[in-house]
Motif scaffolding. Sequence first.
Motif, PDB file in Angstrom:
ATOM      1  N   ASP A 117       1.050  -1.317   0.139  1.00  0.00           N
ATOM      2  CA  ASP A 117      -0.244   0.347  -0.022  1.00  0.00           C
ATOM      3  C   ASP A 117       0.615   1.165   0.429  1.00  0.00           C
ATOM      4  N   ARG A 118       1.739   1.270   1.310  1.00  0.00           N
ATOM      5  CA  ARG A 118       2.714   2.499   1.036  1.00  0.00           C
ATOM      6  C   ARG A 118       3.755   2.020   1.304  1.00  0.00           C
ATOM      7  N   TRP A 119       4.814   2.780   1.310  1.00  0.00           N
ATOM      8  CA  TRP A 119       6.191   2.835   2.234  1.00  0.00           C
ATOM      9  C   TRP A 119       6.386   3.935   3.490  1.00  0.00           C
ATOM     10  N   VAL A 120       6.939   3.478   4.252  1.00  0.00           N
ATOM     11  CA  VAL A 120       6.988   4.267   5.942  1.00  0.00           C
ATOM     12  C   VAL A 120       7.484   4.169   6.405  1.00  0.00           C
ATOM     13  N   LEU A 175       3.392   0.127   5.020  1.00  0.00           N
ATOM     14  CA  LEU A 175       2.621   0.199   5.874  1.00  0.00           C
ATOM     15  C   LEU A 175       1.235  -0.599   5.419  1.00  0.00           C
ATOM     16  N   GLU A 176       0.815  -0.963   5.932  1.00  0.00           N
ATOM     17  CA  GLU A 176      -0.612  -1.544   5.282  1.00  0.00           C
ATOM     18  C   GLU A 176      -1.891  -1.159   5.517  1.00  0.00           C
ATOM     19  N   ILE A 177      -2.934  -0.968   5.210  1.00  0.00           N
ATOM     20  CA  ILE A 177      -3.759   0.289   4.853  1.00  0.00           C
ATOM     21  C   ILE A 177      -5.572  -0.677   4.864  1.00  0.00           C
ATOM     22  N   LYS A 178      -6.068  -0.349   5.805  1.00  0.00           N
ATOM     23  CA  LYS A 178      -7.352  -1.387   5.067  1.00  0.00           C
ATOM     24  C   LYS A 178      -8.525  -0.948   5.804  1.00  0.00           C
ATOM     25  N   CYS A 179      -9.779  -0.456   4.857  1.00  0.00           N
ATOM     26  CA  CYS A 179     -10.924   0.309   5.551  1.00  0.00           C
ATOM     27  C   CYS A 179     -11.478  -0.630   5.520  1.00  0.00           C
ATOM     28  N   PRO A 180     -12.429  -1.191   7.071  1.00  0.00           N
ATOM     29  CA  PRO A 180     -13.512  -2.736   7.054  1.00  0.00           C
ATOM     30  C   PRO A 180     -14.203  -1.714   7.183  1.00  0.00           C
ATOM     31  N   ASN A 181     -15.594  -2.670   6.713  1.00  0.00           N
ATOM     32  CA  ASN A 181     -16.845  -2.177   7.554  1.00  0.00           C
ATOM     33  C   ASN A 181     -16.919  -1.492   8.831  1.00  0.00           C
ATOM     34  N   TYR A 214      -4.679  -9.716   8.891  1.00  0.00           N
ATOM     35  CA  TYR A 214      -3.972  -8.431   8.205  1.00  0.00           C
ATOM     36  C   TYR A 214      -2.598  -8.574   8.689  1.00  0.00           C
ATOM     37  N   LEU A 215      -2.555  -9.855   9.681  1.00  0.00           N
ATOM     38  CA  LEU A 215      -1.111  -9.931  10.063  1.00  0.00           C
ATOM     39  C   LEU A 215      -0.367 -10.398   9.686  1.00  0.00           C
ATOM     40  N   ILE A 216      -1.107 -11.658   8.351  1.00  0.00           N
ATOM     41  CA  ILE A 216       0.191 -12.603   8.293  1.00  0.00           C
ATOM     42  C   ILE A 216      -0.075 -11.826   6.439  1.00  0.00           C
ATOM     43  N   GLN A 217      -1.002 -10.832   5.867  1.00  0.00           N
ATOM     44  CA  GLN A 217      -0.159  -9.670   5.184  1.00  0.00           C
ATOM     45  C   GLN A 217       0.787  -9.317   5.259  1.00  0.00           C
ATOM     46  N   LEU A 218       0.505  -8.409   6.409  1.00  0.00           N
ATOM     47  CA  LEU A 218       2.030  -7.477   6.487  1.00  0.00           C
ATOM     48  C   LEU A 218       3.268  -7.987   6.324  1.00  0.00           C
ATOM     49  N   GLN A 219       3.268  -9.526   6.925  1.00  0.00           N
ATOM     50  CA  GLN A 219       4.264 -10.405   7.422  1.00  0.00           C
ATOM     51  C   GLN A 219       4.672 -10.874   5.156  1.00  0.00           C
ATOM     52  N   PHE A 277      -0.202  -0.736  10.550  1.00  0.00           N
ATOM     53  CA  PHE A 277      -1.203  -0.325   9.461  1.00  0.00           C
ATOM     54  C   PHE A 277      -1.907   0.385  10.330  1.00  0.00           C
ATOM     55  N   ALA A 278      -2.495   0.973   9.506  1.00  0.00           N
ATOM     56  CA  ALA A 278      -3.693   2.662   9.097  1.00  0.00           C
ATOM     57  C   ALA A 278      -5.241   1.845   8.943  1.00  0.00           C
ATOM     58  N   ILE A 279      -6.334   0.989  10.075  1.00  0.00           N
ATOM     59  CA  ILE A 279      -7.348   0.742   9.841  1.00  0.00           C
ATOM     60  C   ILE A 279      -8.308   1.716   9.744  1.00  0.00           C
ATOM     61  N   PHE A 280      -8.533   1.866   9.472  1.00  0.00           N
ATOM     62  CA  PHE A 280      -9.863   3.862   9.062  1.00  0.00           C
ATOM     63  C   PHE A 280     -11.042   3.427   8.709  1.00  0.00           C
TER      64      PHE A 280
END
Length: 161
Positions: free
Chosen positions: A101-104, A114-120, A136-141, A154-157
Amino acid sequence: MTQTDIHPQEWHDNRRKYISGSDSPVIVLGDKYPFNKTAYDIWLEKMNLAAKTEPTPAMLRGTYLEPIIADIYAQESDRAVEVEEKYLVHPEYDFIGGNIDRWVTNQDGERGVLEIKCPNMRSFLKCKREGPQDYYLIQLQHYLAVTGASWGSFAIFNPEL
């Protein structure tokens, strides 16, 4: 980490060619993966045997809000955020790739993912109570392995809160 320039058709081709970050949780969690996807479904996709699917409203929400969420994260964390334009491939295992998603960059100048999530709302509140979900954790790993970065965030919004 190797890089390839990414264009829309190439993005779809790369999703078939590599085990991606969104594939990893399905493979690792198996029956415990909370969505309607299996390792067999991934195999069908990789073999180009799966029916074409359209993005869901949840996927579109995440796609449209990702730049806004990245900006909010940068402001609130005081970290530099940067778009990666290329599809990344693991330096040793050339069947593993990902589109982060992004470098941070933190205050010490260390670069992470940076892993960005926009869950319900329901999933967002669960993350608030329990922390980031296993998938989420597995995806970031996965992305840490592909990039060689030693940390991620994570940016969870949810726009309703």
